[in-house]
Scaffold this motif. Structure first.
Motif, PDB file in Angstrom:
ATOM      1  N   LEU A  37      51.529  56.991  -8.304  1.00 36.50           N
ATOM      2  CA  LEU A  37      50.897  57.088  -9.619  1.00 36.50           C
ATOM      3  C   LEU A  37      50.038  55.858  -9.901  1.00 36.50           C
ATOM      4  O   LEU A  37      48.865  55.974 -10.262  1.00 36.50           O
ATOM      5  N   VAL A  38      50.614  54.668  -9.719  1.00 38.03           N
ATOM      6  CA  VAL A  38      49.822  53.476 -10.063  1.00 38.03           C
ATOM      7  C   VAL A  38      48.642  53.293  -9.130  1.00 38.03           C
ATOM      8  O   VAL A  38      47.535  52.973  -9.579  1.00 38.03           O
ATOM      9  N   LEU A  39      48.857  53.514  -7.832  1.00 37.48           N
ATOM     10  CA  LEU A  39      47.744  53.286  -6.920  1.00 37.48           C
ATOM     11  C   LEU A  39      46.635  54.322  -7.129  1.00 37.48           C
ATOM     12  O   LEU A  39      45.448  54.003  -7.040  1.00 37.48           O
ATOM     13  N   GLU A  41      46.015  55.765  -9.991  1.00 38.53           N
ATOM     14  CA  GLU A  41      45.365  55.409 -11.251  1.00 38.53           C
ATOM     15  C   GLU A  41      44.320  54.315 -11.012  1.00 38.53           C
ATOM     16  O   GLU A  41      43.180  54.394 -11.474  1.00 38.53           O
ATOM     17  N   LYS A  42      44.721  53.306 -10.232  1.00 37.22           N
ATOM     18  CA  LYS A  42      43.787  52.226  -9.920  1.00 37.22           C
ATOM     19  C   LYS A  42      42.553  52.750  -9.188  1.00 37.22           C
ATOM     20  O   LYS A  42      41.420  52.362  -9.475  1.00 37.22           O
ATOM     21  N   LYS A  43      42.831  53.627  -8.240  1.00 42.13           N
ATOM     22  CA  LYS A  43      41.738  54.211  -7.454  1.00 42.13           C
ATOM     23  C   LYS A  43      40.759  54.943  -8.367  1.00 42.13           C
ATOM     24  O   LYS A  43      39.542  54.802  -8.248  1.00 42.13           O
ATOM     25  N   ALA A  44      41.315  55.720  -9.303  1.00 45.89           N
ATOM     26  CA  ALA A  44      40.457  56.485 -10.206  1.00 45.89           C
ATOM     27  C   ALA A  44      39.607  55.555 -11.072  1.00 45.89           C
ATOM     28  O   ALA A  44      38.433  55.804 -11.312  1.00 45.89           O
ATOM     29  N   TYR A  45      40.195  54.458 -11.528  1.00 51.16           N
ATOM     30  CA  TYR A  45      39.426  53.493 -12.324  1.00 51.16           C
ATOM     31  C   TYR A  45      38.320  52.877 -11.470  1.00 51.16           C
ATOM     32  O   TYR A  45      37.177  52.750 -11.883  1.00 51.16           O
ATOM     33  N   ARG A  46      38.697  52.488 -10.256  1.00 49.53           N
ATOM     34  CA  ARG A  46      37.762  51.820  -9.364  1.00 49.53           C
ATOM     35  C   ARG A  46      36.564  52.702  -9.063  1.00 49.53           C
ATOM     36  O   ARG A  46      35.419  52.286  -9.113  1.00 49.53           O
ATOM     37  N   LEU A 133      53.144  49.372 -17.087  1.00 48.39           N
ATOM     38  CA  LEU A 133      54.316  50.245 -17.206  1.00 48.39           C
ATOM     39  C   LEU A 133      54.580  50.980 -15.896  1.00 48.39           C
ATOM     40  O   LEU A 133      55.721  51.149 -15.471  1.00 48.39           O
ATOM     41  N   GLY A 134      53.497  51.414 -15.254  1.00 47.57           N
ATOM     42  CA  GLY A 134      53.642  52.100 -13.973  1.00 47.57           C
ATOM     43  C   GLY A 134      54.310  51.214 -12.931  1.00 47.57           C
ATOM     44  O   GLY A 134      55.195  51.646 -12.196  1.00 47.57           O
ATOM     45  N   TRP A 135      53.873  49.953 -12.906  1.00 41.20           N
ATOM     46  CA  TRP A 135      54.492  49.022 -11.949  1.00 41.20           C
ATOM     47  C   TRP A 135      55.962  48.801 -12.269  1.00 41.20           C
ATOM     48  O   TRP A 135      56.801  48.779 -11.365  1.00 41.20           O
ATOM     49  N   ILE A 136      56.285  48.616 -13.546  1.00 36.85           N
ATOM     50  CA  ILE A 136      57.700  48.441 -13.924  1.00 36.85           C
ATOM     51  C   ILE A 136      58.504  49.647 -13.445  1.00 36.85           C
ATOM     52  O   ILE A 136      59.587  49.525 -12.872  1.00 36.85           O
ATOM     53  N   TYR A 137      57.914  50.810 -13.666  1.00 32.93           N
ATOM     54  CA  TYR A 137      58.609  52.022 -13.227  1.00 32.93           C
ATOM     55  C   TYR A 137      58.903  51.942 -11.735  1.00 32.93           C
ATOM     56  O   TYR A 137      60.037  52.107 -11.285  1.00 32.93           O
TER      57      TYR A 137
END
Lengths: 517, 371
Positions: A37-39, A41-46, A133-137
């Motif tokens: 999920l986090v990676l 999400e980052k990819k989509a932003y990038r 939050l994603g990273w904490i998860y």
């Protein structure tokens, strides 16, 4: 024994297996999926990809509904189920590892909270906070596996804990790290495998192609490293334990074969998605999902099968009897039960003594107490089927009971009970499958020595030059061997008498005399 | 067969920390679990009722719409907070706990199935855009009913675990796990006691929602507080009847504990009675005010204290029930100090991280803008 036994006709082992395998398949997704999920999400932003982002939001909902609901309840479910079926084992795990469980619970708490906030935060939070939050998860979810893995591997390879009862020595046991890496790789692969499920239903071919390629990048590398970690894991399982999966125990061996097939299929199918990523149909992703399920399921089955006859290796057998006698064991060690008698030591039995009238009922009690943790009468690993097939006499059954721990590479605990109890159990089992008078005649067809060996001797003897059967017979000729076979039960008190026909005996004798010359 | 001879032998491993620590954690986490459970169950029940049976009142319909999205997360919290006391009860009372669950294995196992259905039911309701359809109200009510059954099975199990004298008759009559604890005379009053308390405390979810809305729409917020307050009062009044029934259904020995036999138990009961009366009084006066906020806080605060004492009372009761057979306080102890310290450190870090998450989620500037 110590606890009442839930008489589950289709088999407690099966219930545990069903609950555990489904849970494991979701809980590993809960870990790998968090990083996904986090990676993503980052990819989509990038890449400033709004379509990908929109899909990821929907995927998050799917993720939460699967992991937070099903994952959490089935996780509690394993605990409920093993408590019902292996109360003594569960109690040991809880007593030795309460603080482990309690620490795991802290991470679980963080994990659940973070998952929900991450889901609801999609439309509410700025990017940075949301990713945080994603990273904490992910970190919390991973740490919960770091803990659980110690307790699960402890059951198979308790290592020095057996001597010291020290928390950490059991926790960081010989298979701890290989198992952790193996599970990590699997968790990452599952992230991609689940993403394929929601990715392949997307209408937009560009988006679909992108998700499929991205998911494959999670699955394929993981499946490349999995064999290495598996090899490392196997290297740390004691040789004698691992042999069970190399032909010595049918169940373990079967799943060891399945896992090869399933993992190769998962790998190949995942590669195939890259041929035309934009055109991968949903059913194909479902197929990958199922083969991956098969892989994970087989792994769990192998682990369970090679751990047999123990629930905690070298400490407690699957039927809750302690391997060794020690102070405070409540009299529930093999040794003590063999001296005192099973019914005398057991708290939860309707019959305390065996008389002529209650022999069969007492036998049933003994079966329930001592065998039902792994067998049933007609359900999972049903015993009646075996008895009907083999046509053993009551005396033969009785002898087999005394050498249970010699059969199938010691997959069963030794029988614990008095001679009268063994007879009662044998009588009960014999009554389950009355002998078929025609059986002898049907056996008169063409027979080979090898087949007779397989049928009558291979439960306890191996086809190997150093097995006692062959060494014991080496000095005799065919006639002598044939004669000795009429009195096998006097050669060793744990050996059943030979129950084949005279023709079979002759054939076997000739065959034995020719082997390993 | 003697009862003593049937109780499983103790686990040979000693307690890995002093008894009082487990007791403290058990009662504390149980308290947290029960409060959140009450919010989920009681709040959900009130919402379902308003949604289904107060069709004409627009505010009641809004109440339904506002409350149901909170229920899935509250169920998540209930389960998560329930794991801890379930762990600690197995450490201290495993031989009683496991035995009871095995005797009623199927209902106990069904808890999982029911929870799963209820959980997905709550999500269906929470995620549905159009919340006015009749079907949605029923899905909510049925899911709540599943939770009701889960509660009943829990009550059955925890009463059964405290009455070993009834075990052997049940088990030997049916070893396949289809038992409940119907023969237990305290079961129904005890379960009702929890149920009614759930509604009373669950009303706080409605009241709290009102309190947080006050600044935006005072009218609707006042409606929520009043509606919640009414449920609270009627439930707590009912509790006086149910509570007395529960008390007199107890075996003499146990009842006497609350009548001076045990100081903590007697004081707890007294606090319960006085606190309950005071809360009803404050609430009934408060909801007649234009601004019922302060009395609502007071009534909730008092009730919170009462619940803490009730959790302790429950523990005293368990100890009393089991005292003929076993005293957990006398279990051998061998503290795993290093692991215990690690747990405590991580526990503190966990609370900090948790609080930080909540703070960032609700109070980051970006969060406020979109609200």
């Amino acid at each position: 024994m110590n606890y009442p036994i839930w008489d589950l006709t289709f088999g407690g082992g099966l219930l545990i297996a069903v609950v555990a395998v489904t849970h494991v398949f979701v809980s590993h997704f809960a870990i790998g999926g968090g990083l996904f999920l986090v990676l993503t999400e980052k990819k989509a932003y990038r890449e400033d990809d709004t379509a990908l982002l929109a899909w990821l939001k929907r995927h998050t909902k799917f993720f939460v509904l699967v992991t937070v609901v099903f994952g959490a309840i089935s996780g509690v479910g394993i605990w409920f189920t093993i408590g019902l079926i292996h109360p003594a084992g569960t109690s040991s795990l809880i007593h030795a590892y309460v603080w482990g469980w309690a620490i795991e619970w802290i991470f679980f708490f963080l994990e659940i909270t973070a998952a929900l906030l991450y889901l609801y935060g999609w439309n509410k939070l700025d990017r940075k906070t949301h990713l945080w939050l994603g990273w904490i998860y992910f970190i919390a979810a991973y740490l919960s596996m770091v803990i659980i893995n110690g307790i699960i591997t402890f059951m198979l390879t308790p290592g020095n804990w057996l001597k010291t009862y020290n928390f950490w020595q059991g926790f960081f046991n010989p298979t701890y790290f290989p198992s952790l890496l193996l599970r990590t790789a699997f968790a990452l692969a599952l992230a991609g495998i689940y993403a394929l499920l929601t990715g392949t239903v997307q209408k937009d071919p560009e988006l679909k192609g992108k998700i499929v390629k991205w998911s494959a990048r999670w699955i394929i590398p993981a499946f490349i490293v999995i064999p290495f970690f598996a090899w490392w894991y196997i290297g740390n399982v004691p040789e004698i334990v691992w042999e069970s999966a190399r032909g010595k125990v049918p169940t373990a061996t079967r799943y060891a074969n399945y896992i090869l097939v399933f993992s190769i299929l998962t790998f190949l199918f995942s590669l195939a998605t890259l041929i035309k990523p934009k055109k991968v149909p949903f059913v194909f992703s479902l197929l990958i999902f199922l083969t991956a399920y098969g892989t994970m399921g087989s792994f769990e089955f192998i682990r369970e099968a090679i751990r047999k006859p123990y629930i905690i290796y070298d400490y407690m057998y699957a039927n809750s009897i302690y391997k060794n006698q020690f102070p405070g064991d409540g009299g529930l060690s093999i040794q003590n039960i063999q001296q005192e008698g099973l019914l005398a030591v057991s708290k939860w039995t309707a019959h305390k003594e065996i008389t002529n009238d209650n022999q069969l009922e007492a036998g049933e009690d003994i079966f329930l107490l001592q065998c039902q943790s792994c067998h049933t009468v007609d359900g999972y690993r049903g015993i009646r089927k075996v008895l009907v097939q083999n046509q053993w006499s009551q005396a033969g059954i009785s002898r087999r009971i005394s050498s249970l721990d010699k059969m199938f590479h010691a997959v069963m605990p030794p029988f614990a009970g008095s001679a009268a109890e063994r007879e009662a159990l044998a009588a009960y089992l014999a009554a389950l499958a009355p002998l078929d008078p025609d059986a002898v005649e049907t056996a008169e067809t063409e027979i080979s020595g090898e087949a007779v060996f397989e049928f009558h001797c291979s439960d306890c003897h191996e086809y190997a030059a150093d097995d006692t059967l062959f060494t014991g017979m080496a000095k005799y000729d065919v006639a002598q061997i044939s004669y000795l076979m009429t009195r096998l039960d006097s050669l060793d008190e744990e050996m059943p008498p030979f129950e084949g026909t005279d023709a079979e005996r002759e054939t076997l004798a000739r065959w034995i005399a020719e082997q390993f010359k | 067969m003697g009862t003593e001879t049937i109780i499983p032998a103790l686990d040979p491993m000693p307690l890995p920390a002093p008894f009082w620590l487990f007791k403290l954690l058990l009662v504390l986490t149980f308290f947290l679990h029960i409060v959140v459970m009450n919010f989920m169950f009681g709040g959900g029940l009130i919402a379902a009722f308003s949604g289904l049976f107060r069709k004409k009142n627009e505010s009641d319909q809004r109440l339904f719409k506002d409350i149901v999205p909170k229920i899935p997360s509250l169920l998540a919290a209930t389960i998560t907070l329930g794991i801890a006391p379930l762990l600690f009860v197995q450490v201290l009372y495993g031989q009683f706990f496991y035995t009871a669950t095995i005797i009623m294995a199927w209902p106990w196992f069904l808890v999982l199935v029911l929870l799963m259905f209820a959980y997905y039911g709550f999500y269906i309701v929470a995620l549905k855009q159009d919340k006015t359809s009749r079907g949605i109200g029923w899905v909510m009510l049925i899911s709540i009913f599943f939770i009701f059954l889960v509660g009943f099975f829990y009550s059955s199990n925890f009463t059964l675990m405290e009455s070993p004298a009834t075990w052997s008759a049940k088990y030997f009559q049916d070893r396949s796990g289809w038992n409940l604890n119907g023969s237990e005379s305290t079961l129904i009053p005890r379960f009702l006691h929890f149920l009614v308390a759930s509604v009373a405390v669950g009303s706080f979810l409605i009241i709290l929602t009102g309190l947080f809305r006050w600044k935006q729409e005072a009218d609707y917020a006042r409606f929520l507080i009043v509606r919640g307050g009414q449920w609270f009062m009627y439930a707590t009044m009912t509790q006086f009847v149910v509570g007395i029934w529960f008390l007199i259904s107890l075996p003499r020995e146990a009842m006497l504990q609350f009548m001076g036999g045990n100081m903590l138990a007697t004081i707890s009961l007294l606090i319960g009675v006085v606190g309950g009366l005071a809360a009803i009084f404050i609430m009934s006066n408060g909801i007649r005010n234009d601004d019922p906020r302060t009395p609502a806080w007071w009534a909730m605060g008092i009730t919170g204290v009462v619940v803490i004492f009730m959790a302790m009372m429950r523990d005293v009761l368990r100890t009393a029930y089991l005292s003929p057979y076993f005293k957990a306080s006398e279990l051998p102890v061998k503290t795993q100090l290093d692991v215990l310290i690690l747990f405590l450190v991580l526990f503190v870090i966990g609370i900090l991280v948790w609080a930080l998450m909540i703070k960032r989620y609700f109070f980051t500037p970006s969060a406020k803008i979109t609200e």
